[in-house]
Design an enzyme around this catalytic site. Structure first.
Site: not given
Ligand code: GAR
Length: 206
Positions: A13, A112-114, A95
């Site tokens: 998404s 990165n998005t976390h 992941m």
């Protein structure tokens, strides 16, 4: 125009939000390829938009470093990480921990998005860990990837209050509602040099 290589493992998404943003001619970045470690459902978003995709499976390599080399080569084939314009690699729900050699190849043009407020709750189960710890607030962090696990310099964060009795899925979905526009804005600011990744990563090291 900033060239983006986006890496995913799941539903994609965040990738979809980037594809939609980049469809606007005034958005200063373009997705040139989408890669995954698995046949991720989110690759369909790229295929539907006519963006080239590739899958590089760790199981097909003898070591993590070799997997990282194959992944890097697949990205570089699309002109990211080569030539005078380095482009940007965006881990948006990949992941897997990227091997050190891969990180050195693209650093600092690798983000990165976390789904947590780093340095709190790094790793693969950030939303579950925040709930288990009884956190009343969590959120999302977009950061530069370094050789540690979710330890690189923070670029942007957004906060989310945890609701009583909320499930992991419900909380993660509410985090993602903030995450998608945050990622789109952060990539735009990198493309416009409002966020200078070289300078931010040098400051972090000193
Ligand atoms: C996102 O919330 C991202 O932050 C998270 O996976 C989700 C992917 O959602 N990443 C991690 O947890 C990495 N440690 P999406 O596939 O719908 O974009």
């Amino acid at each position: 125009m900033l060239k983006l290589a986006v890496l995913i493992s799941g539903g994609g998404s965040n990738l979809k939000a980037l594809i939609e943003a980049a469809a606007d001619p005034s958005y200063p970045a373009r997705i040139v390829c989408v890669g995954s470690d698995t046949e991720a459902p989110g690759l369909e978003h790229a295929r539907a938009a006519g963006v080239p995709t590739f899958v590089v499976r760790p199981q097909d390599s003898d070591s993590r470093e070799e997997w990282g080399q194959l992944l890097a080569a697949a990205i570089q084939e699309h002109g990211v990480g080569t030539g005078p314009e380095p482009g940007l690699v965006v881990s948006a729900g990949l992941m897997r921990i990227l091997p050190a050699g891969f990180v050195r190849e693209f650093s600092p043009n690798l983000i990165n998005t976390h789904p947590a407020l780093l340095p709190l709750f790094p790793g693969a189960h950030a939303v579950r860990d925040a709930l288990a710890a009884g956190a009343t607030e969590t959120g999302v962090t977009v950061h530069i990837i370094d050789e540690g696990v979710d330890t690189g310099p923070v670029l942007r964060q957004a906060h989310v209050e945890v609701q009583p009795e909320e499930t992991e899925e419900e909380l993660h979905e509410r985090i993602k509602q903030l995450e998608r526009p945050l990622l789109v804005r952060t990539v735009r600011d990198i493309a416009l040099d409002t966020l200078d990744l070289v300078q931010i990563s040098q400051q972090h090291q000193s």
